[in-house]
Enzyme design. Structure first.
Site, short mmCIF file in Angstrom:
data_model
loop_
_atom_site.label_atom_id
_atom_site.label_comp_id
_atom_site.label_asym_id
_atom_site.label_seq_id
_atom_site.Cartn_x
_atom_site.Cartn_y
_atom_site.Cartn_z
N LYS A 115 0.86 -1.23 -0.07
CA LYS A 115 -0.08 0.04 -0.02
C LYS A 115 0.78 0.99 -0.17
O LYS A 115 0.71 2.14 -0.74
CB LYS A 115 -0.84 0.08 1.49
CG LYS A 115 -2.31 -1.06 1.14
CD LYS A 115 -2.69 -1.07 2.46
CE LYS A 115 -3.85 -2.09 2.72
NZ LYS A 115 -4.63 -1.99 3.75
N ALA A 146 -0.60 1.11 6.60
CA ALA A 146 -0.71 0.08 7.63
C ALA A 146 -1.75 -1.00 7.17
O ALA A 146 -2.51 -0.57 6.08
CB ALA A 146 -1.25 0.56 8.92
N ASP A 147 -1.70 -2.20 7.43
CA ASP A 147 -2.78 -3.45 7.44
C ASP A 147 -3.01 -3.99 8.72
O ASP A 147 -2.12 -4.37 9.30
CB ASP A 147 -2.29 -4.09 6.28
CG ASP A 147 -3.62 -5.18 5.76
OD1 ASP A 147 -4.27 -4.30 4.93
OD2 ASP A 147 -3.78 -6.04 6.14
N THR A 148 -4.13 -4.54 8.75
CA THR A 148 -4.62 -5.45 10.12
C THR A 148 -5.21 -6.40 9.68
O THR A 148 -6.12 -6.76 8.93
CB THR A 148 -5.66 -4.43 10.86
OG1 THR A 148 -5.16 -3.14 11.19
CG2 THR A 148 -5.92 -5.18 12.29
N GLY A 176 0.48 -4.61 10.44
CA GLY A 176 1.83 -4.31 9.69
C GLY A 176 1.59 -2.74 9.54
O GLY A 176 0.67 -2.15 9.24
#
Length: 184
Positions: free
Chosen positions: A53, A69-71, A106
């Site tokens: 991203k 970010a990523d969850t 992340g």
């Protein structure tokens, strides 16, 4: 001075950053393919998507820091993404009921010169055993929509949480301590 670009469409991430006094100069949601790779585990997936991203957005901006970010919610090796519909959200909540799961966060910061810095944050969350009526009421409220694992800890699903080990903010969508460390 360099600008800060948030590569996210999440209003929760904007709110969390504002909570610690950070207001991005711009918000540019990343449009990437989030398809799982063969045998990909939750942690590596969260980190890979955060970097992808950030890099996608960084390619379109110059002289900026890009935060992404990523969850990912994981139950063992199983990844619980954002439920497609209420039926899938119900399956997720039944799976989480009475057990522990992990939330993998992340984070990536892309510097103006292209350098990439990352962190992976792990939070363990224990849910109480959910009754059918609790699940029905939660689903009827619609809060599950667009949420990894089908729940929002900062909302009414907070009542389902028996315990948490690690960063609460990671479960909401952006671990603040680690994010601020990367930005510094």
């Amino acid at each position: 001075p360099h600008r800060l670009v948030l590569a996210s469409a999440s209003p929760r991430r904007v709110e969390l950053l504002a909570q610690v006094g950070i207001v991005p100069d711009s918000i540019v949601p990343a449009d990437i393919d989030e398809t799982l790779e063969l045998r990909e585990m939750p942690g590596p997936l969260a980190k890979r998507l955060a970097v992808a991203k950030g890099q996608a957005v960084a390619a379109g901006v110059s002289d900026s820091w890009v935060l992404s970010a990523d969850t990912v919610v994981g139950v063992g090796r199983r990844i619980l993404g954002k439920p497609e519909d209420e039926k899938e959200a119900r399956q997720f909540l039944k799976m989480l009921s009475g057990r522990r799961h992990r939330v993998h966060g992340g984070i990536a910061v892309i510097a103006p010169d292209g350098r990439v810095s990352t962190r992976l944050v792990l939070t363990s969350v224990s849910f109480k055993r959910l009754e059918a009526g609790e699940i029905d009421a939660y689903l009827a409220g619609g809060e599950w929509q667009g949420k990894a694992g089908g729940y929002a800890i900062q909302g009414s699903a907070g009542a389902f949480v028996r315990g948490i080990t690690g960063s609460y903010f990671n479960v909401v969508g952006l671990p603040l301590y680690e994010t601020l460390s990367l930005l510094r």
